[in-house]
Design a protein around this motif. Structure first.
Motif, short mmCIF file in Angstrom:
data_model
loop_
_atom_site.label_atom_id
_atom_site.label_comp_id
_atom_site.label_asym_id
_atom_site.label_seq_id
_atom_site.Cartn_x
_atom_site.Cartn_y
_atom_site.Cartn_z
N MET A 1 40.64 50.61 48.88
CA MET A 1 41.39 51.85 48.92
C MET A 1 41.82 52.27 47.51
O MET A 1 41.78 53.46 47.16
N GLY A 2 42.20 51.30 46.70
CA GLY A 2 42.64 51.60 45.34
C GLY A 2 41.54 52.15 44.46
O GLY A 2 41.81 52.84 43.46
N MET A 3 40.28 51.88 44.83
CA MET A 3 39.17 52.36 44.00
C MET A 3 38.97 53.86 44.11
O MET A 3 38.16 54.44 43.37
N ALA A 4 39.71 54.52 45.00
CA ALA A 4 39.72 55.99 45.01
C ALA A 4 40.51 56.52 43.82
O ALA A 4 40.34 57.69 43.44
N TYR A 5 41.37 55.69 43.23
CA TYR A 5 42.24 56.12 42.13
C TYR A 5 41.92 55.41 40.81
O TYR A 5 42.29 55.90 39.75
N PHE A 6 41.31 54.24 40.90
CA PHE A 6 41.02 53.43 39.71
C PHE A 6 39.53 53.09 39.69
O PHE A 6 38.91 52.94 40.74
N SER A 7 38.98 52.92 38.51
CA SER A 7 37.69 52.26 38.41
C SER A 7 37.89 50.78 38.73
O SER A 7 39.00 50.24 38.55
#
Length: 312
Positions: free
Chosen positions: A26-32
Motif C-alpha cells: 500500500m505504501g508503494m502508492a506514495y513511495f518508491s
C-alpha cells in the motif's frame, strides 16, 4: 506464562510480521520501494539506538564492520528484495517465498557451520522446496518477482549464519538496532542510485511509514523478544510459519488480492516443511553435534537467530 496470554502475543507478533507485506505494498502508492523501506528502517534504527543508549556499544572497527555486514544482509538484502518483489507479485506470494528462510538455514548450516540435522529436518527441506515449485505454478520459468522473493529468503538465511558466528559479541538489542540502522542507510543509498525516488506526503503515507517503522518493526521486536525470553525459544520460533499465513490473509483483506489455488497448496507444503525443520518432539533432547534450526544458538550465551526476524 499463561497459555492464553502467550497465544495472543504470538498472534500479535506474527500478524505484524505478515501484514507488513500488504501494508508495504500500500505504501508503494506514495513511495518508491527502496525509499520506503530505507526510511522505515532508518527511523526504526534511530529510535532503537536512542532506546539502548545505556547499553555497551561496540568498541572496535572490526565489531562495527560485523554489524554493518549483518545489516547489509538481514535488513538491506531481505527488505530490498521483498519490496522490489512487491512490484510484480502479490503480498501473499512474497511472504510465502520469503519465509522459506528456515529451510535455507538448514542447507547453509550444513555447508558452512558443520551442523548435523535430524531426518525430519531434511524432510522439511524437501517439502519446502516442493512447495516452492508448486507455488510457482509447477514450472521453473521464474520471473523477477519470485526470484526476488527467494532472494529475500537467501539473504535472511545468510544473516542468520552471520549472527550465529558473530552475535555473541553484542548485546541483542544493540545488534538489532544497529543492523536495522545500517541496513536502512544502505537502502536509502540504493534508492538514490538505483531508482528514481518517489515521495508523496499525505496523512495516509505518513501513517503507513510510521506503522511500518514503529508497530511492524520496534513493537514487533519487543513482543518477539519477550516471548523468546519467557517461553521456550525453539517452540516459539516454530510459530513463524503463521507469518506468511497473515501475509496472504492481509493481502486478501487489504488489497483484494486473488491468489490461485496452487499458491495455497504450495504454501501449505512450505509451512509443513518449516514446521518439520523447527519443531522438536516434546521432551526430546538433541544429540551431541545436532541442533534444531530454531535452536542454532545456545540461548543462554548467544542471541537467538529468530530474535531478529524479518521485518517484513
Amino acid at each position: 506464562m499463561n497459555p492464553i496470554y502467550y497465544g495472543l502475543l504470538v498472534l500479535a507478533t506474527t500478524s505484524l510480521m505478515g501484514s507488513s507485506f500488504a501494508i508495504g505494498k500500500m505504501g508503494m502508492a506514495y513511495f518508491s520501494p527502496l525509499l520506503l523501506v530505507g526510511c522505515r528502517f532508518t527511523i526504526a534504527g534511530l529510535l532503537m539506538v536512542l532506546w539502548i543508549m545505556r547499553r555497551p556499544f561496540p568498541q572496535t572497527a572490526r565489531h562495527w564492520t560485523k554489524l554493518f555486514l549483518i545489516g547489509l544482509f538481514q535488513t538491506a538484502g531481505v527488505m530490498g528484495c521483498i519490496f522490489l518483489s512487491l512490484r510484480t507479485i502479490t503480498a501473499g506470494e512474497s511472504s510465502i517465498l520469503t519465509f522459506l528462510n528456515p529451510l535455507l538455514v538448514v542447507l547453509l548450516g550444513t555447508l558452512f557451520l558443520g551442523i548435523r540435522y535430524r531426518f525430519s529436518q531434511w524432510l522439511g527441506v524437501i517439502f519446502g522446496f516442493i512447495g516452492v515449485y508448486v507455488t510457482l505454478g509447477f514450472h521453473l520459468q521464474w520471473q523477477v518477482g519470485p526470484i526476488l522473493g527467494l532472494g529475500a529468503a537467501l539473504c535472511w538465511s545468510i544473516g542468520t549464519v552471520l549472527i550465529k558466528k558473530w552475535g555473541a559479541a553484542f548485546h541483542l538489542r544493540v545488534l538489532t538496532a544497529f543492523q536495522m540502522l545500517f541496513g536502512g542507510l544502505v537502502l536509502l543509498g540504493m534508492s538514490v542510485t538505483l531508482e528514481t525516488p518517489k515521495l508523496i506526503v499525505t496523512p495516509a503515507s505518513v501513517f503507513i511509514l510510521l506503522w511500518l517503522a514503529v508497530m511492524a518493526s520496534i513493537v514487533q521486536f519487543a513482543v518477539w523478544f519477550y516471548l523468546l525470553e519467557k517461553g521456550d525459544p525453539g517452540k516459539t520460533s516454530a510459530f513463524l510459519f503463521l507469518a506468511p499465513f497473515f501475509g496472504v490473509l492481509s493481502g486478501w483483506l487489504l488489497l483484494d488480492e486473488v491468489i490461485k489455488w496452487y499458491v495455497y497448496a504450495g504454501g501449505v507444503l512450505i509451512f509443513l516443511g518449516i514446521f518439520l525443520a523447527n519443531w522438536s518432539p516434546a521432551g526430546r533432547k538433541l544429540r551431541t553435534g545436532q541442533t534444531n534450526v530454531s535452536r542454532i544458538f545456545d540461548t543462554k550465551k548467544h542471541p537467538h537467530p529468530y530474535r531478529n526476524p524479518p521485518e517484513g
